[in-house]
Design an enzyme around this catalytic site. Structure first.
Site, mmCIF file in Angstrom:
data_model
loop_
_atom_site.group_PDB
_atom_site.id
_atom_site.type_symbol
_atom_site.label_atom_id
_atom_site.label_comp_id
_atom_site.label_asym_id
_atom_site.label_seq_id
_atom_site.Cartn_x
_atom_site.Cartn_y
_atom_site.Cartn_z
ATOM 1 N N GLU A 69 48.652 46.892 39.679
ATOM 2 C CA GLU A 69 49.249 46.022 39.103
ATOM 3 C C GLU A 69 50.569 46.234 38.227
ATOM 4 O OE1 GLU A 69 47.871 41.635 37.541
ATOM 5 O OE2 GLU A 69 47.325 42.719 36.311
ATOM 6 N N GLU B 146 52.962 46.739 40.806
ATOM 7 C CA GLU B 146 53.900 46.069 41.347
ATOM 8 C C GLU B 146 54.667 46.051 39.719
ATOM 9 O OE1 GLU B 146 51.064 42.596 42.732
ATOM 10 O OE2 GLU B 146 52.751 41.495 42.651
ATOM 11 N N CYS C 105 43.839 37.384 37.016
ATOM 12 C CA CYS C 105 42.266 38.541 37.234
ATOM 13 C C CYS C 105 41.096 37.403 37.073
ATOM 14 C CB CYS C 105 42.098 39.087 35.863
ATOM 15 S SG CYS C 105 43.335 40.372 36.397
ATOM 16 N N SER D 279 51.179 38.227 40.390
ATOM 17 C CA SER D 279 51.040 38.982 40.941
ATOM 18 C C SER D 279 49.845 38.846 42.120
ATOM 19 C CB SER D 279 49.895 40.212 39.527
ATOM 20 O OG SER D 279 49.156 41.037 40.655
ATOM 21 N N LYS E 30 33.755 32.135 39.416
ATOM 22 C CA LYS E 30 34.615 33.345 39.557
ATOM 23 C C LYS E 30 33.202 32.697 41.322
ATOM 24 C CE LYS E 30 36.381 36.542 37.761
ATOM 25 N NZ LYS E 30 37.361 37.644 38.577
ATOM 26 N N GLU F 138 35.496 31.338 43.449
ATOM 27 C CA GLU F 138 36.980 32.233 44.179
ATOM 28 C C GLU F 138 36.490 33.333 44.863
ATOM 29 O OE1 GLU F 138 37.220 35.806 41.104
ATOM 30 O OE2 GLU F 138 39.540 35.927 41.957
ATOM 31 N N GLU G 215 40.459 32.910 52.356
ATOM 32 C CA GLU G 215 40.493 34.557 51.974
ATOM 33 C C GLU G 215 40.460 35.591 51.265
ATOM 34 O OE1 GLU G 215 42.071 31.956 50.851
ATOM 35 O OE2 GLU G 215 43.393 31.713 48.485
ATOM 36 N N CYS H 58 37.372 36.681 29.189
ATOM 37 C CA CYS H 58 36.324 36.360 29.557
ATOM 38 C C CYS H 58 35.145 37.058 28.752
ATOM 39 C CB CYS H 58 35.389 37.413 30.657
ATOM 40 S SG CYS H 58 36.919 38.064 31.346
#
Lengths: 571, 157
Positions: A277, A280, A297, A317, A356, A359, A364, A501
């Site tokens: 990151e 990037e 994230c 990102s 999560k 996710e 993908e 979190c």
């Protein structure tokens, strides 16, 4: 100061506060159901009633302001009777199948029935009969709902989503979605804050325990587990430890006892995320890419952007989250190293998060139809797994996580708190851009539970505008500014849950609001005492690049560690 | 431009206070509140669709399915209740195989309840496409429904 009398005792109260607040300070516990700290009172459940001299009926202490000379009774027969009756009435149409309920033992309604001494069914009403919504990671069981409205309020007022609402009217009202569709097609981002807010078992996560147990007992499977940075500072609470105690080593040992073949630390891939990151970000700044760059994230946040701000998707990102990066390197680098077919590996992750679960099911995230992460357990489910397997967490002798994904810097560890990703990224970005370490690694303005924080960091000759936002309601405010043309920011960290979190929707239930703060402090304490504090000095990360990935943003990294997002059409 | 768009054109830059008038006008022109209509209104007012659904379901006047050709409204007010409107309602549900607020798949029948029609002297009262039927009994209702079915089968021939 306001003087008032409570149960015949003189007390002092502060101007403008509610009776409830004054009573709490005096050590008087008043039961509440619909009350939520930090939000305006709704006064709908009437659990908190007290008797006030001169008032015709009982008054709700959560919404009634204190006044000079007020005389309050908090435990008169009338008050106790009213409170008990409210609980009895709530139980009238409740399934009261506590033995089978996911929330048993942590249920506010159950607790109140105990406290009020409800020992028989006083009202036998028609039981609620409604179907469960099991369409997504968050399971809704409207039969157990007592209509306190806490989930609706946290969804709308804190997260700015409004996926659920009171539907219908009077005794036929229920909490539902638009046109009674499943949550999976609603605007719900799966953050799970509603689960934590719910006083009963009406909201819970879709449990993956049975799948994990099946995998653990299958001799043909290699079962590996990763644990998120904020789990080690909250798991202990499920076993009676004070909030904010780090049980990292004991947890690793306990997970090995449960039978996981490898125990990896998600903080390792948090370090890896930072390498990607920060690179990037540097590339975007020097190459004229889309700015400000948003962190990626937090899966609830990702879905939020996809559905509400699709025009800002290019700002996200392209890095996968640490969970998914770990999943990807487990089923590629690790599988090759161990000479095992990736399809034979069952990859489990323990997360403070319900999003999560969504996710890891994203298409993908499953190259060649082999998902990078197979099952996600919340902190709560992980605790249940330990109990089910008879592993006494507190009796364990601390152990270390496995190579090759066990080493971590404290920069990867503080990912669990709002501001932590930014702090870790700035530490490494500074090194990548200038070749030198920051003089001071601590960034106090980025720490703490505040919903929005900003700094301007000097990296070499470049002044970088950085913002940190947690809670999607706060995110909306900043995104509107950006849409309106705000240009001074380069990098923004977004976390779905207020405080990050450590306060996720998968964390232990029934903890007081100070628990999140204690968990956050625990993460920063680790950052204070350990010596490896920057991601780019993680030797195992360096080795992973050397042996397998090449360099950050390289071809292999791009293939394994980066992803893309799609605009979502929602109702 | 469809019906929703032409209604929304009348409420430029409207806030959430305009929600109910908009819902009323949309229903007026479309006959009911479709999912697409609610989604469109949600964008226009920047209000979650769920919120709009919550508000709309609070009021009896909003429908989420188009009306049938034969639209039954059974009064469930106090006077009608005392005079046995619950039995009328039960019979209607049984005969039409519909619950209150529903429309048959072929859009021939729809059923709705109302809190009071203001015709308590005629209780129990029911209306069919706006036409009042006084002192309805379950038996009378059966006849009315049968008549509707007969007209339908004639139309088909």
């Amino acid at each position: 100061m306001i003087e008032m009398q409570v149960d015949g005792r003189d007390i002092e109260a502060r101007e403008g506060e509610t009776i409830l607040a004054a009573l709490k300070r005096e050590g008087i516990q008043v039961p509440t159901l619909c009350y939520m700290e930090g939000l305006l009172p709704s006064g709908s459940c009437r659990m908190c009633v007290v008797e006030m001299e001169g008032a015709a009926g009982l008054i709700p202490s959560c919404s009634y302001p204190v006044a000079q000379g007020m005389k309050i009774q908090t435990r008169s027969p009338k008050v106790l009777e009213a409170r008990k009756t409210i609980v009895e009435l709530l139980l009238g149409n409740h399934p009261d199948d506590c033995l089978y309920c996911v929330r048993s033992g942590k249920c506010d309604l159950q607790q109140l029935a105990q406290t009020m001494g409800v020992r028989q069914r006083s009202f036998r009403g028609k039981k609620n009969q409604m179907e469960k919504d099991v369409s997504g990671p968050i399971v809704r069981d409207p039969e157990k709902c007592i209509l306190c409205g806490r989930c609706v309020r946290v969804c709308e007022e804190v997260q700015g989503i409004g996926a659920i609402e009171f539907v219908g009217r009077g005794c036929r009202s229920y909490i539902g979605t638009a046109f009674d569709q499943g949550l999976n097609v609603s605007t719900c981002v799966n953050c799970g804050q509603c689960i934590v807010a719910c006083p009963t078992g009406a909201l819970s996560e879709h449990s993956s325990i049975n799948d994990v147990v099946a995998a653990l007992t299958d001799p043909n499977r290699m079962v590996v587990v990763q644990h998120a940075p904020s789990v080690s500072v909250s798991l202990g609470e499920e076993f009676g430890v004070e909030p904010g105690q780090d049980v990292d080593g004991k947890m690793v040992a306990a997970l090995r006892r449960v039978g996981f073949d490898r125990v990896f630390d998600t903080s390792f891939t948090a370090d890896l995320t930072i390498m990607e990151e920060a690179s990037e970000l540097a590339a975007r700044i020097s190459g004229g890419g889309v700015l400000p760059m948003f962190t990626s994230c937090s899966p609830g946040w990702i879905k939020f952007v996809e559905q509400f701000y699709p025009d800002l998707i290019p700002n996200l990102s392209s890095c996968k989250s640490p969970q998914q990066m770990m999943g990807a390197v487990i089923k590629s680098y690790f599988a090759e190293r161990e000479k095992i077919d990736p399809a034979r590996i069952v990859s489990v992750s323990i997360m403070p998060c319900t999003a999560k679960k969504f996710e890891c099911d994203r298409p993908e995230m499953a190259p060649n139809h082999v998902p990078d992460v197979d099952y996600v357990l919340t902190t709560r489910e992980a605790a249940q797994l330990l109990r089910m397997f008879g592993v006494d967490l507190l009796a364990m002798t601390p152990e270390e996580a496995d190579t090759p994904f066990g080493e971590r810097s404290t920069a990867g560890k503080i990912f669990g708190a709002s501001g932590g990703v930014m702090e870790a990224a700035v530490r490494t970005a500074h090194f990548l851009l200038t070749g030198k370490e920051l003089d001071r690694l601590d960034m106090q303005p980025l720490r703490g539970m505040k919903g929005a924080k900003e700094i301007r960091a000097k990296i070499g000759d470049l002044e970088v505008g950085a913002a940190v936002v947690s809670g999607l309601g706060n995110a909306r405010k900043l995104l509107e500014e950006i849409r309106a043309g705000r240009k001074d920011l380069h990098f923004i960290e977004f976390m779905t849950c207020p405080g990050g979190c450590i306060n996720g929707g998968g964390q232990p239930i029934g903890s007081d609001p100070d628990a999140a703060r204690a968990r956050m402090q625990a993460l920063y304490r680790i950052d204070q005492v350990e010596s490896l504090r920057v991601s780019h000095k993680n030797t195992q990360v360096a080795r992973l690049y050397e042996e397998y990935l090449g360099k950050p943003l390289g071809k292999k990294s791009h293939q394994l560690l980066h992803t893309h997002y799609n605009a979502r059409d929602i109702l | 431009m469809n019906d929703v768009e032409s209604v929304l054109k009348k409420f430029p830059r409207a806030g959430r206070d305009a929600l109910i008038p908009i819902l009323q006008e949309v229903q007026e022109s479309m006959g009911y509140l479709s999912r697409d209509a609610v989604a469109r209104i949600s964008k226009h007012l920047d209000l979650p669709a769920t919120k709009i659904y919550g508000v709309a379901t609070f009021y009896n006047q909003f429908r989420f399915q188009p009306r049938g050709k034969h639209h039954f409204t059974v009064c469930r007010g106090t006077a009608c209740h005392v005079k046995g409107s619950n039995r009328v309602m039960e019979m209607a549900e049984k005969m039409l195989k519909l619950k209150a607020g529903e429309t048959s798949r072929d859009r021939v029948f729809s059923l709705e309840t109302v809190a009071c029609m203001g015709a308590c002297g005629l209780s129990p009262v029911m209306s069919l496409n706006g036409e009042f039927h006084a002192k309805v009994t379950p038996q009378k209702l059966v006849k009315i429904i049968q008549e509707c079915r007969e007209t339908e089968s004639k139309n088909e021939c």
